[in-house]
Design a protein around this motif. Structure first.
Motif, PDB file in Angstrom:
ATOM      1  N   VAL A   1       0.840  -1.199   0.000  1.00 34.92           N
ATOM      2  CA  VAL A   1       0.000   0.000   0.000  1.00 34.92           C
ATOM      3  C   VAL A   1       0.878   1.254   0.000  1.00 34.92           C
ATOM      4  O   VAL A   1       0.653   2.193  -0.778  1.00 34.92           O
ATOM      5  CB  VAL A   1      -0.933   0.021   1.229  1.00 34.92           C
ATOM      6  N   THR A   2       1.870   1.280   0.857  1.00 37.56           N
ATOM      7  CA  THR A   2       2.696   2.470   1.016  1.00 37.56           C
ATOM      8  C   THR A   2       3.589   2.689  -0.195  1.00 37.56           C
ATOM      9  O   THR A   2       3.817   3.836  -0.620  1.00 37.56           O
ATOM     10  CB  THR A   2       3.524   2.372   2.307  1.00 37.56           C
ATOM     11  N   GLU A   3       4.081   1.604  -0.788  1.00 38.61           N
ATOM     12  CA  GLU A   3       4.867   1.751  -2.020  1.00 38.61           C
ATOM     13  C   GLU A   3       4.008   2.308  -3.152  1.00 38.61           C
ATOM     14  O   GLU A   3       4.469   3.137  -3.950  1.00 38.61           O
ATOM     15  CB  GLU A   3       5.470   0.403  -2.412  1.00 38.61           C
ATOM     16  N   GLU A   4       2.762   1.879  -3.217  1.00 42.41           N
ATOM     17  CA  GLU A   4       1.854   2.417  -4.235  1.00 42.41           C
ATOM     18  C   GLU A   4       1.544   3.881  -3.951  1.00 42.41           C
ATOM     19  O   GLU A   4       1.425   4.699  -4.878  1.00 42.41           O
ATOM     20  CB  GLU A   4       0.574   1.592  -4.292  1.00 42.41           C
ATOM     21  N   LEU A   5       1.416   4.222  -2.666  1.00 43.99           N
ATOM     22  CA  LEU A   5       1.211   5.628  -2.301  1.00 43.99           C
ATOM     23  C   LEU A   5       2.386   6.478  -2.785  1.00 43.99           C
ATOM     24  O   LEU A   5       2.188   7.575  -3.337  1.00 43.99           O
ATOM     25  CB  LEU A   5       1.055   5.756  -0.788  1.00 43.99           C
ATOM     26  N   VAL A   6       3.606   5.998  -2.602  1.00 48.31           N
ATOM     27  CA  VAL A   6       4.789   6.718  -3.067  1.00 48.31           C
ATOM     28  C   VAL A   6       4.719   6.927  -4.578  1.00 48.31           C
ATOM     29  O   VAL A   6       4.993   8.024  -5.088  1.00 48.31           O
ATOM     30  CB  VAL A   6       6.076   5.950  -2.684  1.00 48.31           C
ATOM     31  N   ARG A   7       4.342   5.871  -5.309  1.00 49.91           N
ATOM     32  CA  ARG A   7       4.260   5.996  -6.772  1.00 49.91           C
ATOM     33  C   ARG A   7       3.204   7.026  -7.184  1.00 49.91           C
ATOM     34  O   ARG A   7       3.430   7.827  -8.097  1.00 49.91           O
ATOM     35  CB  ARG A   7       3.941   4.632  -7.395  1.00 49.91           C
ATOM     36  N   ARG A   8       2.059   7.005  -6.511  1.00 48.17           N
ATOM     37  CA  ARG A   8       0.996   7.933  -6.878  1.00 48.17           C
ATOM     38  C   ARG A   8       1.330   9.360  -6.483  1.00 48.17           C
ATOM     39  O   ARG A   8       0.962  10.308  -7.188  1.00 48.17           O
ATOM     40  CB  ARG A   8      -0.329   7.478  -6.249  1.00 48.17           C
ATOM     41  N   LEU A   9       2.030   9.535  -5.376  1.00 44.93           N
ATOM     42  CA  LEU A   9       2.488  10.872  -5.011  1.00 44.93           C
ATOM     43  C   LEU A   9       3.445  11.411  -6.073  1.00 44.93           C
ATOM     44  O   LEU A   9       3.363  12.575  -6.480  1.00 44.93           O
ATOM     45  CB  LEU A   9       3.180  10.847  -3.644  1.00 44.93           C
ATOM     46  N   ALA A  10       4.351  10.564  -6.519  1.00 45.74           N
ATOM     47  CA  ALA A  10       5.315  10.984  -7.526  1.00 45.74           C
ATOM     48  C   ALA A  10       4.641  11.321  -8.851  1.00 45.74           C
ATOM     49  O   ALA A  10       5.114  12.181  -9.601  1.00 45.74           O
ATOM     50  CB  ALA A  10       6.364   9.891  -7.735  1.00 45.74           C
TER      51      ALA A  10
END
Length: 229
Positions: free
Chosen positions: A42-51
């Motif tokens: 979840v958090t890795e996907e959050l990082v990708r979407r933030l970027a």
């Protein structure tokens, strides 16, 4: 037109690193390790979407995501070190090695503790840090919730037994189907608004927080009912 990519804030990157380190320190079948793998994704996907600029207010979304993950890490790292932890996390820490608890139960119990208790408090923490009202976070709260829902669906698909082992009479079918992330998210948003309105009443705020914690812990104990192999 190509969307300009933005670097994810350091706080989110730091919690990702801590989750990876935590996962590496635990046996794969450990209940905390099972949930940690789910939450790391979840958090890795959050990082990708933030970027990728997928949030209306990326700094606020990153603040919420970092504070949200930080509450989980403080609780679990403290529990593994023998320190007191919130009631919502105690069932997972107590039963994380139980042979009769299935992986999907560990994953759902962790999601329940995190959404049922930590999420509302993280919204309030974020509002205090950014000097804003909960309403200004609602759109990005929903986007984070959509991400959680997608991961929950994958958890159920990957960790539930195959159809040859699963039918309506199977206790695991009943147990996993009795908890809803969508309802838990809705309750967390409502709780965050109540907490925000109570911030000027410390005693009442603390009492409400304790009840929220206890309620999530009760649901966690139910979700972790040993079912055998």
């Amino acid at each position: 037109m190509t969307t300009a990519r933005r670097a994810a804030p350091a706080g989110v990157e730091q919690v990702v690193a801590r989750m990876r380190a935590l996962g590496a320190s635990l046996p794969p079948g450990d209940g905390v390790a099972v949930f940690n793998r789910v939450y790391l994704s979840v958090t890795e996907e959050l990082v990708r979407r933030l970027a990728a600029g997928a949030f209306g207010d990326p700094p606020a979304a990153a603040e919420l995501g970092g504070r949200f993950a930080g509450r989980y890490l403080r609780a679990v790292e403290g529990g593994l070190d023998g320190r007191a932890v919130p009631a919502c996390w105690r069932p997972l820490l107590l039963l994380r090695g139980h042979p009769g608890v299935r992986p999907v139960q560990f994953a759902l119990a962790g999601i329940n503790a995190h959404v049922g208790h930590d999420l509302a408090l993280s919204v309030v923490d974020t509002c205090v840090a950014l000097a804003c009202e909960p309403a200004s976070l609602e759109a990005d709260f929903d986007r984070v919730g959509e991400l959680l829902t997608a991961v929950e669906e994958r958890v159920r698909e990957e960790l539930m037994p195959g159809p040859d082992l699963l039918d309506l009479a199977d206790p695991l079918t009943h147990l996993a189907g009795s908890w809803s992330l969508e309802r838990a998210r809705d309750a967390a948003w409502a709780a965050s608004r109540v907490l925000w309105s109570l911030r000027g009443l410390p005693e009442v705020y603390e009492e409400f927080t304790e009840k929220l914690d206890a309620g999530a812990g009760l649901v966690g104990r139910f979700l972790l009912t040993p079912l055998g192999r």
